[in-house]
Design a protein around this motif. Structure first.
Motif, PDB file in Angstrom:
ATOM      1  N   PRO A 108      16.221  -9.164  30.566  1.00  0.00           N
ATOM      2  CA  PRO A 108      15.144  -8.813  29.633  1.00  0.00           C
ATOM      3  C   PRO A 108      14.387 -10.049  29.172  1.00  0.00           C
ATOM      4  O   PRO A 108      14.860 -11.178  29.308  1.00  0.00           O
ATOM      5  CB  PRO A 108      15.882  -8.187  28.436  1.00  0.00           C
ATOM      6  N   ALA A 109      13.221  -9.788  28.612  1.00  0.00           N
ATOM      7  CA  ALA A 109      12.467 -10.837  27.908  1.00  0.00           C
ATOM      8  C   ALA A 109      11.586 -10.164  26.871  1.00  0.00           C
ATOM      9  O   ALA A 109      11.024  -9.090  27.121  1.00  0.00           O
ATOM     10  CB  ALA A 109      11.594 -11.630  28.876  1.00  0.00           C
ATOM     11  N   MET A 110      11.483 -10.797  25.719  1.00  0.00           N
ATOM     12  CA  MET A 110      10.599 -10.327  24.646  1.00  0.00           C
ATOM     13  C   MET A 110      10.819  -8.855  24.315  1.00  0.00           C
ATOM     14  O   MET A 110       9.883  -8.065  24.231  1.00  0.00           O
ATOM     15  CB  MET A 110       9.130 -10.596  25.020  1.00  0.00           C
ATOM     16  N   ILE A 111      12.085  -8.511  24.120  1.00  0.00           N
ATOM     17  CA  ILE A 111      12.452  -7.176  23.626  1.00  0.00           C
ATOM     18  C   ILE A 111      12.578  -7.284  22.105  1.00  0.00           C
ATOM     19  O   ILE A 111      13.206  -8.226  21.593  1.00  0.00           O
ATOM     20  CB  ILE A 111      13.799  -6.711  24.235  1.00  0.00           C
ATOM     21  N   GLU A 112      11.989  -6.325  21.401  1.00  0.00           N
ATOM     22  CA  GLU A 112      11.952  -6.412  19.926  1.00  0.00           C
ATOM     23  C   GLU A 112      13.315  -6.165  19.305  1.00  0.00           C
ATOM     24  O   GLU A 112      13.704  -5.026  19.062  1.00  0.00           O
ATOM     25  CB  GLU A 112      10.951  -5.404  19.375  1.00  0.00           C
ATOM     26  N   THR A 113      14.035  -7.258  19.077  1.00  0.00           N
ATOM     27  CA  THR A 113      15.368  -7.207  18.449  1.00  0.00           C
ATOM     28  C   THR A 113      15.461  -8.369  17.463  1.00  0.00           C
ATOM     29  O   THR A 113      14.543  -9.200  17.394  1.00  0.00           O
ATOM     30  CB  THR A 113      16.483  -7.373  19.511  1.00  0.00           C
ATOM     31  N   PRO A 114      16.572  -8.451  16.742  1.00  0.00           N
ATOM     32  CA  PRO A 114      16.724  -9.576  15.807  1.00  0.00           C
ATOM     33  C   PRO A 114      16.575 -10.944  16.488  1.00  0.00           C
ATOM     34  O   PRO A 114      16.293 -11.942  15.825  1.00  0.00           O
ATOM     35  CB  PRO A 114      18.138  -9.396  15.254  1.00  0.00           C
ATOM     36  N   MET A 115      16.745 -10.982  17.823  1.00  0.00           N
ATOM     37  CA  MET A 115      16.630 -12.270  18.515  1.00  0.00           C
ATOM     38  C   MET A 115      15.218 -12.850  18.444  1.00  0.00           C
ATOM     39  O   MET A 115      15.016 -14.040  18.645  1.00  0.00           O
ATOM     40  CB  MET A 115      17.053 -12.139  19.970  1.00  0.00           C
ATOM     41  N   LEU A 116      14.239 -11.994  18.195  1.00  0.00           N
ATOM     42  CA  LEU A 116      12.854 -12.492  18.131  1.00  0.00           C
ATOM     43  C   LEU A 116      12.431 -12.822  16.698  1.00  0.00           C
ATOM     44  O   LEU A 116      11.301 -13.299  16.477  1.00  0.00           O
ATOM     45  CB  LEU A 116      11.874 -11.461  18.721  1.00  0.00           C
TER      46      LEU A 116
ATOM     47  N   SER B 128       0.844 -15.923  21.085  1.00  0.00           N
ATOM     48  CA  SER B 128       0.517 -16.637  22.317  1.00  0.00           C
ATOM     49  C   SER B 128       1.429 -16.188  23.461  1.00  0.00           C
ATOM     50  O   SER B 128       1.008 -16.130  24.625  1.00  0.00           O
ATOM     51  CB  SER B 128       0.577 -18.158  22.108  1.00  0.00           C
ATOM     52  N   ILE B 129       2.688 -15.849  23.136  1.00  0.00           N
ATOM     53  CA  ILE B 129       3.583 -15.360  24.201  1.00  0.00           C
ATOM     54  C   ILE B 129       3.094 -14.003  24.708  1.00  0.00           C
ATOM     55  O   ILE B 129       2.991 -13.775  25.918  1.00  0.00           O
ATOM     56  CB  ILE B 129       5.049 -15.249  23.697  1.00  0.00           C
ATOM     57  N   VAL B 130       2.752 -13.106  23.768  1.00  0.00           N
ATOM     58  CA  VAL B 130       2.321 -11.750  24.162  1.00  0.00           C
ATOM     59  C   VAL B 130       1.060 -11.827  25.034  1.00  0.00           C
ATOM     60  O   VAL B 130       0.906 -11.096  26.019  1.00  0.00           O
ATOM     61  CB  VAL B 130       2.093 -10.865  22.914  1.00  0.00           C
ATOM     62  N   GLU B 131       0.192 -12.755  24.698  1.00  0.00           N
ATOM     63  CA  GLU B 131      -1.045 -12.982  25.467  1.00  0.00           C
ATOM     64  C   GLU B 131      -0.732 -13.307  26.937  1.00  0.00           C
ATOM     65  O   GLU B 131      -1.512 -12.993  27.840  1.00  0.00           O
ATOM     66  CB  GLU B 131      -1.769 -14.157  24.793  1.00  0.00           C
ATOM     67  N   SER B 132       0.453 -13.931  27.167  1.00  0.00           N
ATOM     68  CA  SER B 132       0.797 -14.353  28.534  1.00  0.00           C
ATOM     69  C   SER B 132       1.593 -13.276  29.296  1.00  0.00           C
ATOM     70  O   SER B 132       1.907 -13.450  30.469  1.00  0.00           O
ATOM     71  CB  SER B 132       1.629 -15.642  28.476  1.00  0.00           C
ATOM     72  N   ILE B 133       1.924 -12.180  28.623  1.00  0.00           N
ATOM     73  CA  ILE B 133       2.673 -11.107  29.302  1.00  0.00           C
ATOM     74  C   ILE B 133       1.678 -10.155  29.965  1.00  0.00           C
ATOM     75  O   ILE B 133       0.779  -9.641  29.285  1.00  0.00           O
ATOM     76  CB  ILE B 133       3.551 -10.314  28.279  1.00  0.00           C
TER      77      ILE B 133
ATOM     78  N   LEU C 159       1.729  -7.062  30.697  1.00  0.00           N
ATOM     79  CA  LEU C 159       1.574  -5.771  29.996  1.00  0.00           C
ATOM     80  C   LEU C 159       1.048  -5.951  28.570  1.00  0.00           C
ATOM     81  O   LEU C 159       0.819  -4.956  27.856  1.00  0.00           O
ATOM     82  CB  LEU C 159       2.896  -4.984  29.977  1.00  0.00           C
ATOM     83  N   ARG C 160       0.880  -7.226  28.158  1.00  0.00           N
ATOM     84  CA  ARG C 160       0.260  -7.553  26.846  1.00  0.00           C
ATOM     85  C   ARG C 160       0.971  -6.919  25.645  1.00  0.00           C
ATOM     86  O   ARG C 160       0.316  -6.517  24.675  1.00  0.00           O
ATOM     87  CB  ARG C 160      -1.225  -7.124  26.815  1.00  0.00           C
ATOM     88  N   ARG C 161       2.288  -6.824  25.715  1.00  0.00           N
ATOM     89  CA  ARG C 161       3.037  -6.325  24.563  1.00  0.00           C
ATOM     90  C   ARG C 161       4.483  -6.745  24.716  1.00  0.00           C
ATOM     91  O   ARG C 161       4.915  -7.181  25.795  1.00  0.00           O
ATOM     92  CB  ARG C 161       2.931  -4.797  24.452  1.00  0.00           C
ATOM     93  N   THR C 162       5.225  -6.607  23.620  1.00  0.00           N
ATOM     94  CA  THR C 162       6.668  -6.810  23.693  1.00  0.00           C
ATOM     95  C   THR C 162       7.311  -5.519  24.217  1.00  0.00           C
ATOM     96  O   THR C 162       6.656  -4.483  24.302  1.00  0.00           O
ATOM     97  CB  THR C 162       7.228  -7.148  22.297  1.00  0.00           C
TER      98      THR C 162
ATOM     99  N   VAL D 135      13.295  -6.769  33.044  1.00  0.00           N
ATOM    100  CA  VAL D 135      12.704  -5.897  32.008  1.00  0.00           C
ATOM    101  C   VAL D 135      11.865  -6.833  31.149  1.00  0.00           C
ATOM    102  O   VAL D 135      12.264  -7.235  30.052  1.00  0.00           O
ATOM    103  CB  VAL D 135      13.796  -5.186  31.176  1.00  0.00           C
ATOM    104  N   ASN D 136      10.723  -7.245  31.701  1.00  0.00           N
ATOM    105  CA  ASN D 136       9.996  -8.352  31.064  1.00  0.00           C
ATOM    106  C   ASN D 136       8.479  -8.151  30.993  1.00  0.00           C
ATOM    107  O   ASN D 136       7.753  -9.107  30.718  1.00  0.00           O
ATOM    108  CB  ASN D 136      10.329  -9.672  31.778  1.00  0.00           C
ATOM    109  N   GLY D 137       8.004  -6.943  31.254  1.00  0.00           N
ATOM    110  CA  GLY D 137       6.565  -6.681  31.164  1.00  0.00           C
ATOM    111  C   GLY D 137       5.724  -7.446  32.186  1.00  0.00           C
ATOM    112  O   GLY D 137       4.504  -7.556  32.033  1.00  0.00           O
ATOM    113  N   GLY D 138       6.405  -7.987  33.205  1.00  0.00           N
ATOM    114  CA  GLY D 138       5.691  -8.744  34.244  1.00  0.00           C
ATOM    115  C   GLY D 138       5.613 -10.240  33.957  1.00  0.00           C
ATOM    116  O   GLY D 138       4.947 -10.985  34.687  1.00  0.00           O
ATOM    117  N   THR D 139       6.326 -10.673  32.922  1.00  0.00           N
ATOM    118  CA  THR D 139       6.284 -12.095  32.552  1.00  0.00           C
ATOM    119  C   THR D 139       6.674 -13.007  33.699  1.00  0.00           C
ATOM    120  O   THR D 139       6.113 -14.081  33.877  1.00  0.00           O
ATOM    121  CB  THR D 139       7.260 -12.352  31.375  1.00  0.00           C
ATOM    122  N   HIS D 140       7.657 -12.563  34.474  1.00  0.00           N
ATOM    123  CA  HIS D 140       8.139 -13.372  35.601  1.00  0.00           C
ATOM    124  C   HIS D 140       8.158 -12.468  36.826  1.00  0.00           C
ATOM    125  O   HIS D 140       8.997 -11.586  36.939  1.00  0.00           O
ATOM    126  CB  HIS D 140       9.540 -13.889  35.273  1.00  0.00           C
ATOM    127  N   ILE D 141       7.178 -12.649  37.705  1.00  0.00           N
ATOM    128  CA  ILE D 141       7.111 -11.813  38.906  1.00  0.00           C
ATOM    129  C   ILE D 141       7.517 -12.672  40.093  1.00  0.00           C
ATOM    130  O   ILE D 141       6.916 -13.714  40.333  1.00  0.00           O
ATOM    131  CB  ILE D 141       5.687 -11.227  39.074  1.00  0.00           C
TER     132      ILE D 141
END
Ligand SMILES: NC(=O)c1ccc[n+]([C@@H]2O[C@H](COP(=O)([O-])OP(=O)(O)OC[C@H]3O[C@@H](n4cnc5c(N)ncnc54)[C@H](O)[C@@H]3O)[C@@H](O)[C@H]2O)c1
Length: 256
Positions: free
Chosen positions: A193-201, A211-216, A218-221, A249-255
């Protein structure tokens, strides 16, 4: 119902905002007998989890809890024995217990490294090793390890190099289990996973988050439910011929 009556141990599920909890909820929806395992597990935590799941799942649910520090081999062994005592067997392990820390490499001392590896890597190793003893006897069983994008890209969006190394170890461990135990019908897979909305974020500033969301792509967490969906696929017979695999499970962050 993809997991009817399957005994599923889900480690790292104490927070209702965690990937582990969302997985417990989704698995319960699919008929699993769920055992939530966490360092922070007591009657109050278990009650909160049960209440939350029962509010969402119409059918009767079976949810038990077990306190366990996954970095202790003895504690993992005890937990597995407790689950056997409770349900007689284990069909599936989802290991989502973990810690994160974003230190830079030169600042990581021996203690910080030891803590990270103890929970994320040794914890995964002990959990897998203890359930595998049960799986080998049954010649069946299924492991889903929660690794991280950090293992793939060289450092995480929130985790430092010791976190990335621990998760890289989890991927190698998962593949080794798949190779060694595949002949017995036992499967092992991982999600990254990456950028999943949990206490880790929680530690990310709104600017950094933006700025991170801008680079994903799918443009979202991502939601914990979306991470849980990948775990459900891997835990069920929908993925019967899949082992040693890694699902992003990363919204396309790492293809790749
Ligand atoms: N949230 C993300 O974007 C993200 C990205 C990549 C990987 N991950 C991984 O997903 C997994 C779940 O994390 P989350 O985001 O749901 O955060 P979380 O902090 O809610 O979940 C982690 C859980 O692990 C438990 N835990 C910590 N140390 C433990 C120990 N020694 N023994 C037993 N339990 C312990 C914590 O109590 C907590 O409930 C972690 O392995 C994390 O590294 C998350």
């Amino acid at each position: 119902m993809l997991l009817q009556d399957k005994v599923c141990v889900i480690a790292g599920a104490s927070s209702l905002r965690s990937i582990g909890y969302a997985t417990a909820e989704l698995f319960a929806e699919h008929g699993a007998k769920v055992v939530v395992v966490d360092l922070r597990m007591d009657e109050a935590v278990l009650r909160r989890i049960r209440t939350s799941i029962e509010a969402k799942v119409v059918a009767p649910v079976i949810i038990d809890g077990c306190q366990c520090d996954v970095s202790s081999a003895q504690a993992c062994e005890r937990m597995v024995q407790d689950v056997i005592g409770l349900h007689g067997t284990i069909d599936c392990l989802v290991n989502s217990a973990g810690i994160v820390n974003s230190m830079s490499l030169l600042d990581i001392d021996a203690e910080a490294l030891e803590t990270m590896l103890s929970v994320n890597l040794k914890g995964a190793f002990y959990l897998c090793q203890k359930v595998l003893k049960v799986f080998v006897e049954r010649r069946a069983g299924n492991i889903v390890n929660v690794a991280s994008l950090a293992a793939q890209r060289g450092g995480g969006l929130v985790g430092g190099p010791h976190y990335a190394a621990s998760k890289g170890g989890v991927l190698s461990l998962t593949r080794s289990i798949a190779r060694e135990f595949g002949p017995l019908g036992i499967r092992a897979n991982a999600i990254c996973p990456a950028m999943i909305e949990t206490p880790m974020l929680d530690g990310l500033s709104p600017e950094r988050m933006g700025s991170i969301v801008e680079s994903i792509p799918l443009r979202r967490t991502g939601s914990t439910r979306e991470a849980a969906g990948a775990c459900l696929f891997l835990a069920s017979e929908l993925s019967g011929f899949v082992t040693g695999a890694t699902i992003d499970v990363n919204g396309g962050t790492h293809i790749h």
